[in-house]
Design a protein around this motif. Structure first.
Motif, short mmCIF file in Angstrom:
data_model
loop_
_atom_site.label_atom_id
_atom_site.label_comp_id
_atom_site.label_asym_id
_atom_site.label_seq_id
_atom_site.Cartn_x
_atom_site.Cartn_y
_atom_site.Cartn_z
N ARG A 196 -11.65 4.42 -5.56
CA ARG A 196 -10.91 5.05 -4.46
C ARG A 196 -11.59 4.85 -3.11
O ARG A 196 -10.93 4.55 -2.12
N ASN A 215 -6.78 -2.66 0.58
CA ASN A 215 -5.67 -2.27 1.45
C ASN A 215 -5.66 -3.03 2.78
O ASN A 215 -4.63 -3.09 3.45
N ASN A 262 0.84 -1.20 0.00
CA ASN A 262 0.00 0.00 0.00
C ASN A 262 0.87 1.25 0.00
O ASN A 262 1.12 1.87 1.03
N THR A 263 1.33 1.62 -1.19
CA THR A 263 2.16 2.82 -1.33
C THR A 263 1.31 4.08 -1.57
O THR A 263 1.85 5.18 -1.55
N GLY A 264 0.02 3.88 -1.83
CA GLY A 264 -0.85 5.02 -2.13
C GLY A 264 -0.85 5.40 -3.59
O GLY A 264 -1.57 6.32 -4.00
N VAL A 265 -0.07 4.70 -4.42
CA VAL A 265 0.05 5.08 -5.82
C VAL A 265 -1.27 4.89 -6.57
O VAL A 265 -1.62 5.71 -7.43
N ASP A 317 -4.32 5.10 -5.31
CA ASP A 317 -5.22 6.18 -4.89
C ASP A 317 -4.88 7.47 -5.62
O ASP A 317 -5.78 8.19 -6.10
N ARG A 318 -3.59 7.77 -5.72
CA ARG A 318 -3.18 9.00 -6.41
C ARG A 318 -3.51 8.92 -7.90
O ARG A 318 -3.89 9.93 -8.52
N LEU A 319 -3.37 7.72 -8.47
CA LEU A 319 -3.69 7.56 -9.88
C LEU A 319 -5.18 7.76 -10.13
O LEU A 319 -5.58 8.48 -11.06
N THR A 353 -13.59 7.32 -8.75
CA THR A 353 -13.99 7.69 -7.39
C THR A 353 -14.54 6.47 -6.64
O THR A 353 -14.27 6.28 -5.45
N ALA A 363 -7.19 9.50 -8.41
CA ALA A 363 -7.53 10.91 -8.14
C ALA A 363 -7.29 11.80 -9.35
O ALA A 363 -7.84 12.90 -9.43
N THR A 364 -6.48 11.34 -10.31
CA THR A 364 -6.19 12.15 -11.50
C THR A 364 -7.21 11.95 -12.61
O THR A 364 -7.17 12.65 -13.61
#
Length: 236
Positions: A128, A136, A105-108, A110-112, A125, A114-115
């Motif tokens: 996410r 996770n 769970n690096t958060g990558v 989630d960040r992807l 969404t 979000a774009t």
């Protein structure tokens, strides 16, 4: 064109995903061999997909005829293990580890998500806020992944085939056994380790056994060096 297909090449004419997964990693190892051979306890750790090896197209090792992410991933995984086994034959004082980290769970993701914009924003969404939190729950944290990385990089659990010194890393705790190498002959391991997400040695695979009998590892290594030579000529 398949959604998982891309047609991007580096300036040297190499499929970019395959260059990132395989050629660049092995080039780092190759260039550092002089320092590794000089080290008293040398070790190479590549984090990719140890234990996940699958059949590859031996006639298309560069992934030139099918620029799919899936093919690049499969080739890169199997070629990495075979190449490390070839290197271990010439450099038995070095430990070579091919590690599969599992889902970290690096958060990558989630960040992807979000774009995402336009028509993709709604499903992104949903992923996410409804799917990723569940996924996770079964993932490895960044801290644990880091701790595992330090362990496999330093522990005496993963000795080379022919150690230079009596010390091959941080001594093992009572009850902890030396890991099983990818190949064992006459009771001696080859110093290459295919590790799963739990840092245990992955079971051998019929695919790798067949490739070893056919000396595909030598073919992979010779092709790798040929690709590097061509790339250096073009970049020069």
């Amino acid at each position: 064109m398949d959604i998982l297909t891309i047609c991007l090449e580096s300036a040297e004419g190499i499929d970019i995903p395959h260059a990132l997964r395989y050629y660049s990693r092995l080039r780092f190892v190759y260039d550092l061999l002089p320092l590794l051979t000089a080290s008293p306890v040398p070790r190479v750790v590549t984090i990719l997909a140890g234990g996940q090896e699958s059949a590859i197209d031996v006639n298309d090792l560069e992934v030139k005829n099918d620029f799919s992410l899936m093919k690049a991933a499969g080739n890169g995984t199997t070629q990495t293990t075979l190449a490390l086994e070839e290197l271990a034959k010439s450099y038995p004082s070095i430990t070579f580890i091919h590690k599969y980290p599992g889902f970290v769970n690096t958060g990558v993701l989630d960040r992807l998500m979000a774009t995402a914009k336009g028509v993709y924003a709604i499903p992104a969404t949903l992923v996410r806020w409804a799917i990723l939190p569940i996924v996770n729950l079964f993932s490895t944290s960044v801290d644990e992944a880091g701790e595992r990385g330090v362990f496999i990089a330093t522990s005496a659990r993963y000795p080379p085939a022919n150690p230079k010194t009596d010390s091959v890393g941080v001594p093992l705790l009572q009850g902890v056994q030396v890991a099983e190498s990818s190949m064992v002959k006459d009771g001696e391991g080859n110093g290459v380790y295919r590790l799963g997400a739990d840092d245990e040695s992955a079971p051998d695979s019929a695919v790798l056994t067949g490739y070893r009998l056919d000396n595909v590892g030598r073919t992979v290594w010779e092709e790798t060096q040929a690709v590097w030579d061509r790339a250096l000529e073009r970049s020069g």
